[in-house]
Motif scaffolding. Sequence first.
Motif: not given
Length: 133
Positions: A8-9, A13-14, A31, A35, A39-41, A107, A110
């Motif tokens: 899980n990021v 990191h965003l 990002a 990543i 991988t999940s964000l 988010m 996203c």
Amino acid sequence: GIDPEVVNVPMSHLEARESTVGEYAGRGLFATHDIPQDTSLVMNMGVKSFHILPFTLSIIEDHLYDDDGNLSIAKDELSSVATFINGYGYVATLLGKKHFSIASSIMTFCNHGCNGTYNIGDDDYEFTEMNVD
């Protein structure tokens, strides 16, 4: 729940910032670290959204315009709310009526474009849970 086997990021990191892909691109999620694939964000933030339910949305829409379809005298109070909902929300149907969900963190940028453009979901169909056999 969240699969503990999937990386899980974290949100650190965003970053949300202006996109450079075009003149009217707006803001996007980018990002700040590499990543890895699969991988999940920020899955821990995925449940932290707020919702504009159909009844609430109908009140806003009813008071934003007058009987002739022109902006009402309440436009100053409601136009910012309506712009935020339409610009950052994901439209869906609930019991056959339109409602919006909006992420409460960065988010929201996203898989989302402002003003009705996005690459997740699909509200361009003729059926709802109220009219499908």
